[in-house]
Scaffold this motif. Structure first.
Motif, mmCIF file in Angstrom:
data_model
loop_
_atom_site.group_PDB
_atom_site.id
_atom_site.type_symbol
_atom_site.label_atom_id
_atom_site.label_comp_id
_atom_site.label_asym_id
_atom_site.label_seq_id
_atom_site.Cartn_x
_atom_site.Cartn_y
_atom_site.Cartn_z
ATOM 1 N N VAL A 1 -26.916 18.498 139.478
ATOM 2 C CA VAL A 1 -26.571 17.421 140.404
ATOM 3 C C VAL A 1 -25.069 17.161 140.399
ATOM 4 O O VAL A 1 -24.357 17.560 139.483
ATOM 5 N N ALA A 2 -24.618 16.460 141.412
ATOM 6 C CA ALA A 2 -23.200 16.104 141.501
ATOM 7 C C ALA A 2 -22.842 15.090 140.416
ATOM 8 O O ALA A 2 -23.691 14.301 139.993
ATOM 9 N N PRO A 3 -21.598 15.106 139.949
ATOM 10 C CA PRO A 3 -21.156 14.065 139.015
ATOM 11 C C PRO A 3 -21.394 12.688 139.627
ATOM 12 O O PRO A 3 -21.206 12.483 140.822
ATOM 13 N N LYS A 4 -21.819 11.753 138.791
ATOM 14 C CA LYS A 4 -22.200 10.426 139.272
ATOM 15 C C LYS A 4 -21.378 9.368 138.536
ATOM 16 O O LYS A 4 -21.404 9.301 137.306
ATOM 17 N N LEU A 5 -20.636 8.558 139.290
ATOM 18 C CA LEU A 5 -19.834 7.477 138.711
ATOM 19 C C LEU A 5 -20.754 6.364 138.225
ATOM 20 O O LEU A 5 -21.645 5.922 138.959
ATOM 21 N N LEU A 6 -20.550 5.932 136.984
ATOM 22 C CA LEU A 6 -21.357 4.875 136.379
ATOM 23 C C LEU A 6 -20.461 3.766 135.854
ATOM 24 O O LEU A 6 -19.372 4.037 135.351
ATOM 25 N N SER A 7 -20.927 2.545 135.926
ATOM 26 C CA SER A 7 -20.278 1.452 135.217
ATOM 27 C C SER A 7 -20.878 1.425 133.811
ATOM 28 O O SER A 7 -21.877 2.098 133.535
ATOM 29 N N TYR A 8 -20.302 0.620 132.930
ATOM 30 C CA TYR A 8 -20.901 0.489 131.603
ATOM 31 C C TYR A 8 -22.299 -0.111 131.729
ATOM 32 O O TYR A 8 -23.211 0.265 131.002
ATOM 33 N N GLN A 9 -22.486 -1.035 132.667
ATOM 34 C CA GLN A 9 -23.806 -1.628 132.895
ATOM 35 C C GLN A 9 -24.802 -0.571 133.360
ATOM 36 O O GLN A 9 -25.944 -0.533 132.912
ATOM 37 N N ASP A 10 -24.367 0.308 134.277
ATOM 38 C CA ASP A 10 -25.229 1.415 134.720
ATOM 39 C C ASP A 10 -25.616 2.294 133.535
ATOM 40 O O ASP A 10 -26.771 2.727 133.424
ATOM 41 N N LEU A 11 -24.649 2.566 132.681
ATOM 42 C CA LEU A 11 -24.899 3.421 131.520
ATOM 43 C C LEU A 11 -26.003 2.821 130.650
ATOM 44 O O LEU A 11 -26.864 3.541 130.146
ATOM 45 N N ALA A 12 -26.000 1.492 130.522
ATOM 46 C CA ALA A 12 -27.006 0.819 129.697
ATOM 47 C C ALA A 12 -28.414 0.969 130.263
ATOM 48 O O ALA A 12 -29.390 0.855 129.517
ATOM 49 N N THR A 13 -28.532 1.251 131.549
ATOM 50 C CA THR A 13 -29.863 1.475 132.128
ATOM 51 C C THR A 13 -30.291 2.940 131.988
ATOM 52 O O THR A 13 -31.462 3.244 132.136
ATOM 53 N N GLU A 14 -29.340 3.825 131.720
ATOM 54 C CA GLU A 14 -29.627 5.265 131.614
ATOM 55 C C GLU A 14 -29.948 5.713 130.191
ATOM 56 O O GLU A 14 -30.692 6.667 129.999
ATOM 57 N N VAL A 15 -29.339 5.060 129.190
ATOM 58 C CA VAL A 15 -29.468 5.521 127.801
ATOM 59 C C VAL A 15 -29.750 4.353 126.860
ATOM 60 O O VAL A 15 -29.571 3.196 127.223
ATOM 61 N N LYS A 16 -30.155 4.708 125.658
ATOM 62 C CA LYS A 16 -30.417 3.712 124.614
ATOM 63 C C LYS A 16 -29.259 3.596 123.628
ATOM 64 O O LYS A 16 -29.058 2.556 123.016
ATOM 65 N N GLN A 17 -28.508 4.692 123.445
ATOM 66 C CA GLN A 17 -27.416 4.733 122.473
ATOM 67 C C GLN A 17 -26.277 5.572 123.030
ATOM 68 O O GLN A 17 -26.459 6.330 123.982
ATOM 69 N N VAL A 18 -25.106 5.445 122.384
ATOM 70 C CA VAL A 18 -23.933 6.208 122.807
ATOM 71 C C VAL A 18 -23.314 6.886 121.600
ATOM 72 O O VAL A 18 -23.145 6.269 120.546
ATOM 73 N N PHE A 19 -22.989 8.159 121.773
ATOM 74 C CA PHE A 19 -22.215 8.884 120.770
ATOM 75 C C PHE A 19 -20.811 9.009 121.333
ATOM 76 O O PHE A 19 -20.578 9.691 122.321
ATOM 77 N N ILE A 20 -19.860 8.314 120.720
ATOM 78 C CA ILE A 20 -18.471 8.344 121.177
ATOM 79 C C ILE A 20 -17.809 9.586 120.594
ATOM 80 O O ILE A 20 -17.590 9.680 119.394
ATOM 81 N N ALA A 21 -17.484 10.539 121.454
ATOM 82 C CA ALA A 21 -16.832 11.778 121.036
ATOM 83 C C ALA A 21 -15.373 11.781 121.486
ATOM 84 O O ALA A 21 -14.749 12.834 121.554
ATOM 85 N N LEU A 22 -14.843 10.618 121.790
ATOM 86 C CA LEU A 22 -13.458 10.503 122.259
ATOM 87 C C LEU A 22 -12.494 10.550 121.080
ATOM 88 O O LEU A 22 -12.773 10.003 120.020
ATOM 89 N N HIS A 23 -11.372 11.191 121.291
ATOM 90 C CA HIS A 23 -10.292 11.224 120.308
ATOM 91 C C HIS A 23 -9.143 10.407 120.890
ATOM 92 O O HIS A 23 -8.826 10.532 122.069
ATOM 93 N N GLY A 24 -8.492 9.608 120.072
ATOM 94 C CA GLY A 24 -7.401 8.777 120.572
ATOM 95 C C GLY A 24 -7.929 7.622 121.409
ATOM 96 O O GLY A 24 -9.077 7.230 121.305
ATOM 97 N N ARG A 25 -7.054 7.086 122.243
ATOM 98 C CA ARG A 25 -7.461 5.964 123.099
ATOM 99 C C ARG A 25 -8.249 6.474 124.282
ATOM 100 O O ARG A 25 -7.978 7.563 124.752
ATOM 101 N N PRO A 26 -9.256 5.785 124.746
ATOM 102 C CA PRO A 26 -9.757 4.471 124.389
ATOM 103 C C PRO A 26 -10.940 4.509 123.420
ATOM 104 O O PRO A 26 -11.587 3.492 123.207
ATOM 105 N N GLY A 27 -11.214 5.660 122.813
ATOM 106 C CA GLY A 27 -12.367 5.756 121.929
ATOM 107 C C GLY A 27 -12.118 5.352 120.504
ATOM 108 O O GLY A 27 -13.045 5.000 119.786
ATOM 109 N N GLU A 28 -10.858 5.404 120.073
ATOM 110 C CA GLU A 28 -10.553 5.069 118.687
ATOM 111 C C GLU A 28 -9.808 3.743 118.544
ATOM 112 O O GLU A 28 -9.465 3.351 117.441
#
Length: 186
Positions: A106-133
Protein backbone atom coordinates in the motif's frame (compact mmCIF):
# COMPACT_ATOMS: atom_id res chain seq x y z
CA UNK A 1 1.31 -16.25 8.64
CA UNK A 2 -0.40 -13.07 9.85
CA UNK A 3 -2.14 -13.55 13.18
CA UNK A 4 -4.65 -11.39 14.97
CA UNK A 5 -3.34 -12.82 18.24
CA UNK A 6 -0.02 -10.99 17.92
CA UNK A 7 0.74 -7.68 19.65
CA UNK A 8 0.89 -4.83 17.15
CA UNK A 9 4.09 -2.83 17.61
CA UNK A 10 5.07 0.29 15.66
CA UNK A 11 8.77 0.41 14.84
CA UNK A 12 9.55 4.13 14.55
CA UNK A 13 12.68 4.79 12.52
CA UNK A 14 14.38 7.49 10.47
CA UNK A 15 13.98 10.92 11.98
CA UNK A 16 15.46 14.18 10.81
CA UNK A 17 18.79 14.24 12.64
CA UNK A 18 22.14 13.43 11.08
CA UNK A 19 21.73 9.96 12.61
CA UNK A 20 18.62 9.10 10.53
CA UNK A 21 20.51 6.66 8.30
CA UNK A 22 21.73 4.48 11.17
CA UNK A 23 18.24 4.70 12.67
CA UNK A 24 16.84 3.10 9.50
CA UNK A 25 19.35 0.25 9.82
CA UNK A 26 18.39 -0.27 13.47
CA UNK A 27 14.69 -0.08 12.64
CA UNK A 28 14.96 -2.62 9.84
CA UNK A 29 16.80 -5.02 12.14
CA UNK A 30 14.17 -4.59 14.86
CA UNK A 31 11.35 -4.97 12.33
CA UNK A 32 12.85 -8.22 11.04
CA UNK A 33 13.27 -9.66 14.54
CA UNK A 34 9.72 -8.75 15.56
CA UNK A 35 8.26 -9.99 12.25
CA UNK A 36 9.83 -13.42 12.77
CA UNK A 37 8.52 -13.71 16.33
CA UNK A 38 5.43 -15.61 17.40
CA UNK A 39 4.36 -12.77 19.72
CA UNK A 40 4.62 -9.49 17.76
CA UNK A 41 3.30 -8.00 14.54
CA UNK A 42 5.49 -4.99 13.62
CA UNK A 43 4.34 -1.96 11.66
CA UNK A 44 7.14 0.16 10.10
CA UNK A 45 6.72 3.87 10.79
CA UNK A 46 9.05 6.41 9.19
CA UNK A 47 9.36 9.66 11.12
CA UNK A 48 10.30 12.83 9.22
CA UNK A 49 9.47 16.48 9.74
CA UNK A 50 11.08 18.85 12.20
CA UNK A 51 11.19 19.72 15.90
CA UNK A 52 7.58 20.84 16.39
CA UNK A 53 6.07 18.92 13.49
CA UNK A 54 6.75 15.18 13.52
CA UNK A 55 5.43 13.46 10.42
CA UNK A 56 4.72 9.76 10.93
CA UNK A 57 4.26 7.59 7.86
CA UNK A 58 3.12 3.99 7.94
CA UNK A 59 5.22 2.51 5.17
CA UNK A 60 5.00 -0.76 3.27
CA UNK A 61 7.88 -3.23 3.53
CA UNK A 62 9.11 -2.47 0.00
CA UNK A 63 9.67 1.17 1.07
CA UNK A 64 11.30 0.05 4.33
CA UNK A 65 13.85 -1.83 2.22
CA UNK A 66 14.98 1.20 0.17
CA UNK A 67 18.72 1.97 0.36
CA UNK A 68 18.69 4.63 3.09
CA UNK A 69 16.64 7.21 4.99
CA UNK A 70 16.76 9.75 2.16
CA UNK A 71 15.54 7.15 -0.36
CA UNK A 72 12.68 6.20 1.98
CA UNK A 73 11.68 9.86 2.37
CA UNK A 74 11.87 10.36 -1.40
CA UNK A 75 9.63 7.32 -1.97
CA UNK A 76 7.14 8.67 0.59
CA UNK A 77 7.16 12.13 -1.01
CA UNK A 78 6.85 10.81 -4.59
CA UNK A 79 4.78 7.62 -4.20
CA UNK A 80 3.62 5.90 -7.37
CA UNK A 81 3.01 2.35 -8.54
CA UNK A 82 3.85 1.29 -12.06
CA UNK A 83 0.74 0.01 -13.91
CA UNK A 84 2.31 -3.44 -14.40
CA UNK A 85 3.01 -3.73 -10.68
CA UNK A 86 -0.56 -2.64 -9.95
CA UNK A 87 -1.80 -5.44 -12.24
CA UNK A 88 0.45 -8.01 -10.54
CA UNK A 89 -0.79 -6.90 -7.12
CA UNK A 90 -4.39 -7.33 -8.22
CA UNK A 91 -3.79 -10.72 -9.86
CA UNK A 92 -1.87 -12.06 -6.84
CA UNK A 93 -4.32 -10.75 -4.23
CA UNK A 94 -5.50 -14.24 -3.21
CA UNK A 95 -1.92 -15.29 -2.42
CA UNK A 96 -0.81 -12.05 -0.74
CA UNK A 97 -3.97 -11.85 1.40
CA UNK A 98 -3.36 -15.37 2.66
CA UNK A 99 0.44 -15.35 3.12
CA UNK A 100 1.49 -11.71 3.29
CA UNK A 101 0.96 -8.76 5.57
CA UNK A 102 -1.96 -6.54 4.59
CA UNK A 103 0.23 -3.42 4.51
CA UNK A 104 3.03 -4.69 2.26
CA UNK A 105 1.83 -3.18 -0.99
CA UNK A 106 0.00 0.00 0.00
CA UNK A 107 0.95 3.65 -0.32
CA UNK A 108 2.68 5.33 2.63
CA UNK A 109 0.03 6.66 4.99
CA UNK A 110 0.43 9.83 7.10
CA UNK A 111 -0.56 9.24 10.73
CA UNK A 112 -0.91 11.48 13.74
CA UNK A 113 0.22 10.17 17.11
CA UNK A 114 -3.48 9.67 17.92
CA UNK A 115 -3.92 7.64 14.72
CA UNK A 116 -0.91 5.55 15.69
CA UNK A 117 -2.58 4.73 19.01
CA UNK A 118 -5.50 3.18 17.12
CA UNK A 119 -3.16 1.07 14.94
CA UNK A 120 -0.79 -0.42 17.55
CA UNK A 121 -0.54 -1.34 21.21
CA UNK A 122 3.16 -0.50 21.75
CA UNK A 123 6.01 1.40 20.11
CA UNK A 124 9.62 0.42 19.61
CA UNK A 125 11.60 3.65 19.23
CA UNK A 126 14.47 2.92 16.85
CA UNK A 127 15.38 6.59 16.40
CA UNK A 128 18.92 7.79 16.98
CA UNK A 129 19.46 11.39 18.08
CA UNK A 130 16.60 13.86 18.12
CA UNK A 131 13.62 13.47 18.44
CA UNK A 132 13.91 9.89 19.69
CA UNK A 133 16.59 10.37 22.32
CA UNK A 134 15.60 13.80 23.67
CA UNK A 135 12.15 12.89 25.03
CA UNK A 136 10.11 14.57 22.28
CA UNK A 137 8.68 11.34 20.81
CA UNK A 138 8.21 9.86 24.28
CA UNK A 139 6.16 12.91 25.30
CA UNK A 140 3.84 12.51 22.30
CA UNK A 141 3.45 8.77 22.86
CA UNK A 142 2.58 9.31 26.52
CA UNK A 143 -0.11 11.85 25.52
CA UNK A 144 -1.91 9.16 23.50
CA UNK A 145 -1.33 6.36 26.01
CA UNK A 146 1.20 4.30 24.06
CA UNK A 147 3.93 2.43 25.89
CA UNK A 148 7.44 2.37 24.43
CA UNK A 149 10.92 1.01 24.97
CA UNK A 150 13.75 2.95 26.59
CA UNK A 151 13.91 5.89 28.95
CA UNK A 152 11.07 8.29 29.62
CA UNK A 153 10.74 11.85 28.41
CA UNK A 154 12.30 13.46 31.49
CA UNK A 155 15.49 11.41 31.68
CA UNK A 156 15.85 11.51 27.89
CA UNK A 157 15.62 15.32 27.86
CA UNK A 158 18.46 15.43 30.38
CA UNK A 159 20.79 12.78 28.97
CA UNK A 160 20.68 14.12 25.39
CA UNK A 161 22.78 16.98 26.83
CA UNK A 162 26.05 15.25 27.71
CA UNK A 163 27.50 18.26 29.56
CA UNK A 164 24.40 18.63 31.73
CA UNK A 165 24.38 14.88 32.40
CA UNK A 166 28.02 14.96 33.54
CA UNK A 167 27.31 17.97 35.79
CA UNK A 168 24.38 16.16 37.43
CA UNK A 169 26.47 13.03 37.93
CA UNK A 170 29.38 15.04 39.36
CA UNK A 171 27.07 16.94 41.74
CA UNK A 172 25.71 13.63 42.99
CA UNK A 173 29.05 12.08 43.87
CA UNK A 174 29.86 10.17 40.69
CA UNK A 175 33.33 10.22 39.21
CA UNK A 176 33.35 11.81 35.77
CA UNK A 177 36.16 12.87 33.48
CA UNK A 178 37.16 16.54 33.62
CA UNK A 179 35.10 18.37 31.07
CA UNK A 180 34.22 21.83 29.86
CA UNK A 181 31.55 23.26 27.60
CA UNK A 182 32.77 24.84 24.39
CA UNK A 183 30.33 26.93 22.32
CA UNK A 184 30.46 27.64 18.59
CA UNK A 185 31.63 31.18 19.30
CA UNK A 186 34.57 29.80 21.33
Amino acid sequence: FPSHDKIEVAVVLGGYSSERHISVESGRNIFEKLASSEKYSPLPISLTGKTNNHLLYQIPVNVLLKDNADDIKDKIDHWKIHPVIKQIIEECKIITEKYGSPNNLVAPKLLSYQDLATEVKQVFIALHGRPGEDGAVQEQLEKVGLTYNGSGKESSSITIDKYRTNEILLNNGFLVAKHCLVSNSD
